[in-house]
Every structure is written in C-alpha cells, then in structure tokens.
Scaffold this motif. Structure first.
Motif, mmCIF file in Angstrom:
data_model
loop_
_atom_site.group_PDB
_atom_site.id
_atom_site.type_symbol
_atom_site.label_atom_id
_atom_site.label_comp_id
_atom_site.label_asym_id
_atom_site.label_seq_id
_atom_site.Cartn_x
_atom_site.Cartn_y
_atom_site.Cartn_z
ATOM 1 N N ALA A 75 0.656 -1.185 0.177
ATOM 2 C CA ALA A 75 -0.015 -0.083 0.057
ATOM 3 C C ALA A 75 1.300 1.241 0.157
ATOM 4 O O ALA A 75 0.891 2.702 -0.759
ATOM 5 C CB ALA A 75 -1.530 0.161 0.567
ATOM 6 N N HIS A 76 2.048 1.151 1.422
ATOM 7 C CA HIS A 76 3.040 2.253 0.810
ATOM 8 C C HIS A 76 3.556 2.946 -0.381
ATOM 9 O O HIS A 76 3.906 3.690 -0.950
ATOM 10 C CB HIS A 76 3.901 2.469 2.050
ATOM 11 C CG HIS A 76 4.923 3.609 1.955
ATOM 12 N ND1 HIS A 76 4.551 4.245 2.596
ATOM 13 C CD2 HIS A 76 6.312 3.518 2.252
ATOM 14 C CE1 HIS A 76 5.739 5.364 2.481
ATOM 15 N NE2 HIS A 76 6.865 4.930 2.011
ATOM 16 N N GLU A 77 4.122 1.360 -1.051
ATOM 17 C CA GLU A 77 4.621 2.208 -2.303
ATOM 18 C C GLU A 77 3.627 2.159 -3.686
ATOM 19 O O GLU A 77 3.975 2.685 -4.275
ATOM 20 C CB GLU A 77 5.600 1.004 -2.634
ATOM 21 C CG GLU A 77 6.398 0.022 -1.404
ATOM 22 C CD GLU A 77 7.517 1.453 -1.055
ATOM 23 O OE1 GLU A 77 8.012 1.873 -2.793
ATOM 24 O OE2 GLU A 77 8.091 1.806 -0.546
ATOM 25 N N MET A 78 2.281 1.595 -3.252
ATOM 26 C CA MET A 78 1.755 1.831 -4.630
ATOM 27 C C MET A 78 0.998 3.574 -3.739
ATOM 28 O O MET A 78 0.525 4.142 -4.908
ATOM 29 C CB MET A 78 0.279 1.297 -4.309
ATOM 30 C CG MET A 78 0.273 -0.466 -4.408
ATOM 31 S SD MET A 78 0.900 -0.688 -6.282
ATOM 32 C CE MET A 78 -1.084 0.411 -7.276
ATOM 33 N N ASP A 79 0.855 3.604 -2.772
ATOM 34 C CA ASP A 79 0.371 5.594 -2.472
ATOM 35 C C ASP A 79 1.861 6.230 -3.578
ATOM 36 O O ASP A 79 1.614 7.354 -3.830
ATOM 37 C CB ASP A 79 0.440 5.721 -1.306
ATOM 38 C CG ASP A 79 -0.161 7.020 -0.981
ATOM 39 O OD1 ASP A 79 -0.712 7.463 -1.736
ATOM 40 O OD2 ASP A 79 1.098 7.757 -0.639
ATOM 41 N N ARG A 80 3.295 5.625 -3.161
ATOM 42 C CA ARG A 80 4.229 6.917 -3.211
ATOM 43 C C ARG A 80 4.433 6.754 -5.246
ATOM 44 O O ARG A 80 4.153 7.351 -6.154
ATOM 45 C CB ARG A 80 5.237 6.045 -3.241
ATOM 46 C CG ARG A 80 5.745 6.511 -1.954
ATOM 47 C CD ARG A 80 7.036 5.539 -1.912
ATOM 48 N NE ARG A 80 8.317 5.684 -2.218
ATOM 49 C CZ ARG A 80 9.601 5.299 -2.036
ATOM 50 N NH1 ARG A 80 9.692 4.615 -1.885
ATOM 51 N NH2 ARG A 80 9.897 5.925 -2.607
ATOM 52 N N LEU A 81 3.520 5.462 -5.866
ATOM 53 C CA LEU A 81 3.958 5.496 -7.499
ATOM 54 C C LEU A 81 2.723 6.714 -7.963
ATOM 55 O O LEU A 81 2.882 6.762 -8.826
ATOM 56 C CB LEU A 81 3.439 3.832 -8.001
ATOM 57 C CG LEU A 81 3.440 3.357 -9.193
ATOM 58 C CD1 LEU A 81 4.897 4.100 -9.898
ATOM 59 C CD2 LEU A 81 3.243 2.135 -9.184
ATOM 60 N N HIS A 82 1.454 6.402 -7.086
ATOM 61 C CA HIS A 82 0.265 7.109 -7.300
ATOM 62 C C HIS A 82 0.652 8.699 -7.585
ATOM 63 O O HIS A 82 0.354 9.231 -8.846
ATOM 64 C CB HIS A 82 -0.710 6.553 -6.777
ATOM 65 C CG HIS A 82 -2.105 7.095 -7.362
ATOM 66 N ND1 HIS A 82 -2.770 8.124 -6.600
ATOM 67 C CD2 HIS A 82 -3.431 6.618 -8.586
ATOM 68 C CE1 HIS A 82 -3.930 8.210 -7.069
ATOM 69 N NE2 HIS A 82 -4.147 7.834 -7.963
ATOM 70 N N ARG A 83 0.997 8.977 -6.502
ATOM 71 C CA ARG A 83 1.706 10.346 -6.358
ATOM 72 C C ARG A 83 2.738 10.945 -7.288
ATOM 73 O O ARG A 83 2.896 12.245 -7.693
ATOM 74 C CB ARG A 83 2.456 11.024 -5.235
ATOM 75 C CG ARG A 83 0.752 10.602 -3.746
ATOM 76 C CD ARG A 83 0.985 11.414 -2.330
ATOM 77 N NE ARG A 83 1.764 10.056 -2.143
ATOM 78 C CZ ARG A 83 3.102 9.826 -0.974
ATOM 79 N NH1 ARG A 83 3.893 11.295 -1.538
ATOM 80 N NH2 ARG A 83 3.284 8.927 -0.700
ATOM 81 N N SER A 84 3.062 10.117 -7.689
ATOM 82 C CA SER A 84 4.526 10.359 -9.206
ATOM 83 C C SER A 84 3.970 10.325 -10.066
ATOM 84 O O SER A 84 4.630 10.663 -11.355
ATOM 85 C CB SER A 84 5.492 8.936 -9.214
ATOM 86 O OG SER A 84 6.027 8.453 -7.250
ATOM 87 N N CYS A 85 2.867 9.976 -10.973
ATOM 88 C CA CYS A 85 2.568 9.853 -12.419
ATOM 89 C C CYS A 85 1.101 10.309 -12.369
ATOM 90 O O CYS A 85 0.297 11.047 -11.442
ATOM 91 C CB CYS A 85 2.101 8.896 -12.153
ATOM 92 S SG CYS A 85 1.117 7.048 -11.683
#
Length: 155
Positions: A75-85
């Motif tokens: 969840a943490h890594e998906m959140d980071r990815l989502h905020r980056s694109c």
C-alpha cells in the motif's frame, strides 16, 4: 518485474522483435518464483520513478496482483507510485474471468491507489486500452469504486 525488478529497456531497442524478446528472456532470470510486488515497486520508486515519471507520465502496471509477500509494504509503495504519475492503470489478466473479485491481500492493498482497473488478456482488451489512452484524461479517482459500480451495472 518477476520476483524482482529487471531493467529491460536496453534489450527492447533492437529492431528485430524476436531478438529483443530473446535478450529480455535471458536478462530476466526470475520467472516463476512468485511476485514480490511491494519489494519491486519499492526499488522502482527509489531508483527510477523520479527519472521516468516526470511530465505527467501514465503508468501501466501489468500484474495479476498475487503478491508472494501477502501485500507487505505494498500500500505504501502503491501510494508513492500513484503520487508520482498522472494516471496509474492496472492491467490484470485475471479480469477475463467472469465473477473475478480482487480478494488477495496484495490486490486489496493496490486497489485504492489505482485510477483504472482493466483486463489485459486478448487483442480486444488491448484495443480498448488504446482507446482509453487516446481519450482525454478523466478525473482521478479510485478504481475500486468505479470497478464495483461497473460490476453492479453489468449485473
């Protein structure tokens, strides 16, 4: 990524598609080991996201969502990815099955951070993806809510 992240960009530069895919197969030695999605996304976010995801990038995440580590840190890594694109589109081959439900811990951890949840299993699904990518961008939202609403309309 398979069980770990592998950069295949340089292998895909060959004009001969068969040669390019043969070289990718040689470079990716971790097939069939169980996907560690959270770990691979962590590595991608740390090493590559700033370089590759600027300028409103659209990310296509192609995975069945079955995570060997039961969603740990996902969840943490998906959140980071989502905020980056600009858009995060999850292409899942399991969506071809009638009655599919994202029940695994990994899938449940991923869904809140996905803008679109789409099947990818045949040419028709790829044609639909082309139409989606060609259309004007829609407002971001959670794919889980839209997917559930689409399922209810289809029923």
């Amino acid at each position: 990524f398979g069980t770990r992240l592998t950069n295949i960009t340089r292998y895909l530069r060959h004009r001969d598609v068969d040669l390019a895919l043969d070289r990718v197969a040689e470079a990716v030695t971790d097939w069939s080991g169980g996907t560690r999605i959270g770990h691979a996304l962590c590595e991608f976010n740390r090493l590559w996201s700033r370089r590759l995801l600027g300028q409103g990038a659209i990310v296509l995440l192609i995975t069945d969502g079955l995570d060997r580590d039961a969603g740990a840190g996902l969840a943490h890594e998906m959140d980071r990815l989502h905020r980056s694109c600009r858009r995060l589109i999850w292409l899942n081959p399991l969506l071809r099955y009638e009655g599919f439900e994202p029940r695994s811990l990994g899938m449940k951890a991923m869904m809140p951070y996905v803008d679109e949840f789409r099947p990818v299993h045949n040419l028709e699904s790829l044609e639909t993806l082309i139409e989606v990518l060609s259309a004007p961008a829609t407002q971001r939202g959670t794919a889980a809510l839209r997917w559930r609403a689409n399922e209810e309309r289809a029923a």
